[in-house]
Design an enzyme around this catalytic site. Structure first.
Site, short mmCIF file in Angstrom:
data_model
loop_
_atom_site.label_atom_id
_atom_site.label_comp_id
_atom_site.label_asym_id
_atom_site.label_seq_id
_atom_site.Cartn_x
_atom_site.Cartn_y
_atom_site.Cartn_z
N LYS A 33 8.42 12.36 6.62
CA LYS A 33 7.00 12.41 6.92
C LYS A 33 6.64 11.33 7.92
CE LYS A 33 6.77 11.96 2.57
NZ LYS A 33 6.38 11.70 1.17
N THR A 36 -5.72 8.24 0.59
CA THR A 36 -4.41 8.90 0.74
C THR A 36 -3.46 8.57 -0.40
OG1 THR A 36 -3.67 7.04 2.12
CG2 THR A 36 -4.57 8.97 3.26
N GLY A 93 -1.22 9.02 -3.41
CA GLY A 93 -0.57 10.18 -4.01
C GLY A 93 -0.17 11.27 -3.04
N THR A 94 -0.25 11.01 -1.75
CA THR A 94 0.10 12.06 -0.78
C THR A 94 1.56 12.47 -0.90
OG1 THR A 94 0.42 10.31 0.88
CG2 THR A 94 -1.68 11.49 0.92
N GLY A 95 2.46 11.50 -1.09
CA GLY A 95 3.88 11.82 -1.20
C GLY A 95 4.18 12.64 -2.42
N CYS A 96 3.59 12.26 -3.55
CA CYS A 96 3.78 13.02 -4.80
C CYS A 96 3.26 14.45 -4.63
CB CYS A 96 3.04 12.35 -5.95
SG CYS A 96 3.50 10.63 -6.25
#
Length: 265
Positions: A175, A206, A208-211
Site C-alpha cells: 500500500k 484513517t 484501522g485502514t490496514g485491517c
C-alpha cells in the site's frame, strides 16, 4: 454454496476502529459470516495505544480449533501477532487445516506510532507465516521492515514486492499511502504487476485502514473471488471508508465501514 465464512486471527481494539472489530464489521458489510480468534486485548482509542495484554498461546489455538472444527472457514486473515510463540502456533494451525485463502496483514506499528510487534517476531513472520500466504498486505513502513530496504519510489515498491514474494507468499499488495500524490497500491503475484490508484484523501481519520483493507480482501476470497478481484473490491471499500468520514475521536479516528455498503445500496 452457503454463506461465505471468514476467520480473523488478531488483536482486539477497544476503540473499535482496527483489529477484530474492524475485520468483523468489514466481513458483515461484504456479506460474509465473520469469526474471530483473539491474540491480544489492546487498550486503544483514537489518541493512542495505552496497553497490550497478550493471550496465552493455548487460548489462541483453542479458538482457531473451535471455529474451524465446527463452523468451518473459506478464508482466514491475521492481524496483530505480537509474540513468537503465537506466530508459530498460528502457522502450525494454518498448515494443519490447509487453509488456502490465507491473508497476512503484518501489523507492526499503530497509527499513533506505538510499536505493536516485538522485534524478534518479524523474523518468525517472514520464516513461518509468509510462505503460507495467498496475499500479504504491508504498508510502506511494514514493507521496509520485512525487506530491510528503504522505499521512496514506485520502483522501490516493485523491488520490495519481489522480495516479499521471494519469501514464499503467492502474492503481495504493498500500500503506497505513505508516498506523495495519488494513493497507489502495487499488486504482484510473482509474474505481473498491477497498479491500483485512487485520489489521496486528506484526513486524520484513517485508524484501522490496514485491517479493513485486508479484511475486505479476505471476505472476497472467501466468496471465491480471484486475488485481483478481491484486491479491487478492497481498494474501493477502503476508499469509500476513508472518504465518508465519521469524524469520531480527538486523534486518528476510525474509517467508516458502512460507506461501501451504502454506496452499493
Amino acid at each position: 454454496m452457503g454463506i461465505a465464512r471468514a476467520l480473523t486471527i488478531a488483536g482486539s481494539d477497544s476503540g473499535g476502529g482496527a483489529g477484530i472489530q474492524a475485520d468483523l464489521k468489514t466481513f458483515t458489510v461484504l456479506g460474509v459470516y465473520g469469526m474471530s480468534a483473539l491474540t491480544a486485548v489492546t487498550v486503544q482509542n483514537t489518541i493512542g495505544v495505552h496497553g497490550i495484554y497478550n493471550l496465552p498461546v493455548e487460548a489462541v489455538v483453542q479458538q482457531i480449533d473451535a471455529v474451524i472444527s465446527d463452523i468451518g472457514i473459506d478464508a482466514a486473515k491475521t492481524g496483530m501477532l505480537s509474540q513468537v510463540p503465537i506466530i508459530m502456533a498460528v502457522a502450525e494451525r494454518i498448515r494443519h487445516y490447509q487453509v488456502e485463502n490465507f491473508v497476512i496483514d503484518p501489523v507492526m506499528v499503530a497509527k499513533g506510532g506505538a510499536r505493536l510487534l516485538e522485534m524478534e517476531a518479524q523474523h518468525a513472520i517472514i520464516k513461518h507465516l509468509l510462505p503460507l500466504a495467498k496475499v500479504v498486505t504491508p504498508n510502506l513502513p511494514e514493507a521496509e521492515v520485512l525487506t530491510g530496504m528503504s522505499i521512496r519510489t514506485v520502483d522501490d515498491i516493485r523491488e520490495a514486492a519481489k522480495r516479499i514474494v521471494g519469501f514464499g507468499a503467492k502474492s503481495v499488495v504493498i500500500k503506497g499511502g505513505h508516498l506523495e500524490g495519488d494513493a497507489i497500491d502495487i499488486v504482484y503475484d510473482g509474474d505481473t504487476f498491477v497498479e491500483l490508484k485512487a485520489p489521496r484523501i486528506m484526513t486524520q481519520h484513517t485508524h484501522g485502514t490496514g485491517c479493513t483493507f485486508s479484511a475486505a480482501i479476505t471476505a472476497e476470497l472467501a466468496k471465491g473471488r480471484s486475488v485481483q478481484e478481491a484486491v479491487t473490491v478492497a481498494k474501493e471499500f477502503i476508499t469509500c471508508a476513508i472518504r465518508d468520514t465519521l469524524g469520531l475521536g480527538h486523534g486518528h479516528g476510525p474509517t467508516n465501514h458502512w460507506a461501501y455498503g451504502k454506496r452499493q445500496g
